[in-house]
Design an enzyme around this catalytic site. Structure first.
Site, mmCIF file in Angstrom:
data_model
loop_
_atom_site.group_PDB
_atom_site.id
_atom_site.type_symbol
_atom_site.label_atom_id
_atom_site.label_comp_id
_atom_site.label_asym_id
_atom_site.label_seq_id
_atom_site.Cartn_x
_atom_site.Cartn_y
_atom_site.Cartn_z
ATOM 1 N N ASN A 196 0.827 -1.210 0.000
ATOM 2 C CA ASN A 196 0.000 0.000 0.000
ATOM 3 C C ASN A 196 0.866 1.267 0.000
ATOM 4 O O ASN A 196 0.348 2.372 0.090
ATOM 5 C CB ASN A 196 -0.984 0.011 1.177
ATOM 6 N N GLY A 254 6.612 1.496 1.833
ATOM 7 C CA GLY A 254 7.274 0.966 0.631
ATOM 8 C C GLY A 254 7.454 2.065 -0.408
ATOM 9 O O GLY A 254 6.899 3.157 -0.278
ATOM 10 N N VAL A 280 -3.207 -4.955 2.818
ATOM 11 C CA VAL A 280 -3.576 -6.350 3.133
ATOM 12 C C VAL A 280 -4.440 -6.475 4.385
ATOM 13 O O VAL A 280 -4.933 -7.564 4.677
ATOM 14 C CB VAL A 280 -2.353 -7.279 3.263
ATOM 15 N N ASN A 331 -6.212 -12.376 6.761
ATOM 16 C CA ASN A 331 -6.592 -12.403 5.340
ATOM 17 C C ASN A 331 -5.666 -13.305 4.526
ATOM 18 O O ASN A 331 -6.102 -14.061 3.663
ATOM 19 C CB ASN A 331 -6.547 -10.990 4.746
ATOM 20 N N ALA A 376 6.956 -13.035 7.968
ATOM 21 C CA ALA A 376 8.155 -12.357 8.463
ATOM 22 C C ALA A 376 7.932 -12.000 9.914
ATOM 23 O O ALA A 376 7.139 -11.123 10.239
ATOM 24 C CB ALA A 376 8.408 -11.096 7.646
ATOM 25 N N TYR A 424 4.341 -3.213 17.567
ATOM 26 C CA TYR A 424 5.048 -4.048 16.584
ATOM 27 C C TYR A 424 5.291 -5.436 17.164
ATOM 28 O O TYR A 424 4.970 -6.450 16.549
ATOM 29 C CB TYR A 424 6.367 -3.368 16.240
#
Ligand code: UDP
Length: 329
Positions: free
Chosen positions: A35, A39, A60, A102, A117, A148
């Protein structure tokens, strides 16, 4: 024979984009999904011309639809630097929880093998050193890193549950500090921070007294470890990282030497819950995957420095965290 197909979430990110390259080289069709919150399309723009490559701009944590067969899924979408996940904590939790749900559902439907990951952050501020996979960790769920760390711990639990109850073919990689070309120069991590500072002629900022340690793995070594784990039949979590441990102060000195900067080191307060030490125990990877890192820090840092030097000036001076610094300390 039709090519095998792989979906890589976070495909425009630092690790995701290197994984796209690797699987293209291995002869697979690659679908990158991202998205673009953290990135960057520049990481994969060289792949767009290939007919074996597709890009989906998608979050996602919303329902994921991919037409056609999928042999493999790699779930690598997540903010991954302390500053990023502090800036976007809810998205970090959502991609690790709703997102993994998902993708596990998609893997069931497509009968794909799925790797998630995970991270050395599942060990928190570790009291066992080096960290073997059997160590349960020392995580503060309500501290700044909790969004996180707990998302990643939940991901592992969810993945194991799908493996146990739905016989899904799963892999879990625990990734330790990794560096290399395509890291975001301004993501707040220590290596781009130091190199960026050296290139801009600023002082290098050490948080705390610099006695905390990390163990840095060059991205090519990490990708090789991930590839071998995916192709193995090992389903429990596996550490992949470079055990060569260094204090942050020694690391700053290495960067000063590498870049030839005349700037000095300045000290700033240590962020809350910053792990004091970190080193992967990689005995499992050595035994089971016959894998160990090959690239020395000197070689890896040189390649990474050359990459950062080649970036346009506006990237060097662009800071998305300008007003954010200090929030976490
Ligand atoms: N760090 C630092 N100066 C910086 C950025 C980070 O001294 O400008 C320290 C940070 O406090 C931590 C280590 O470097 O102890 C590694 O930080 P990073 O954010 O790269 O990753 P972490 O391993 O903490 O997730």
């Amino acid at each position: 024979m039709a090519k095998q197909r792989i979906l890589i979430t976070g495909g425009a990110g630092f690790l995701g984009s290197h994984l796209c390259d690797r699987f293209i080289r291995e002869g697979l069709e690659v679908i990158a999904m991202d998205n673009l919150i953290t990135g960057d399309l520049r990481n994969i723009e060289h792949l767009f011309k290939l007919k074996e490559f597709e890009f989906y701009n998608h979050d996602v944590s919303k329902f994921v639809h991919v037409p056609g067969e999928l042999h493999y899924i790699l779930h690598f979408a997540s903010p991954a630097s302390p500053i990023d996940y502090l800036k976007i904590p809810i998205q970090t939790l959502k991609v690790g929880s709703l997102g993994i749900h998902n993708l596990l559902g998609l893997a069931r439907q497509k009968k794909s093998r799925i790797m998630i990951a995970s991270t050395s952050e599942v060990y928190g501020d570790p009291t066992v050193h080096p960290q073997p996979e059997e160590y349960y960790g020392n995580v503060n769920p309500v501290g700044p890193r909790g969004v996180y760390d707990e998302a990643k711990r939940f991901q592992e639990a969810m993945t194991m549950a799908y493996h146990t109850y739905h016989q899904l073919d799963t892999r879990i990689v625990r990734i330790f500090n990794t560096y290399g070309p395509r890291m975001r120069l301004n993501d707040g991590r220590v290596l781009p921070a130091f190199i960026g500072q050296a290139l801009r002629g600023e002082d290098l900022t050490i948080f705390g007294d610099g006695s905390q340690t990390r163990s840095f793995c060059f991205v090519d070594d990490l990708v090789e470890g991930i590839y071998r784990l995916l192709m193995s039949d090992y389903v429990l979590p596996m550490n992949i990282g470079n055990p060569s441990e260094i204090t942050i102060r020694e690391f700053a000195e290495e960067i000063i030497k590498l870049t030839g900067t005349k700037q000095k080191i300045i000290y700033q307060p240590l962020p809350k819950d910053d792990p004091k030490q970190r080193q992967p125990d990689i005995r499992k990877a050595k035994e089971i995957l016959k894998w160990e890192p090959k690239v020395s820090r000197a070689e890896g840092l040189k390649i990474t420095y050359d990459y950062f030097k080649s970036l346009p000036k506006e990237v060097l001076y662009h800071r998305d965290h300008k007003n954010f610094d200090g929030f976490i300390r």
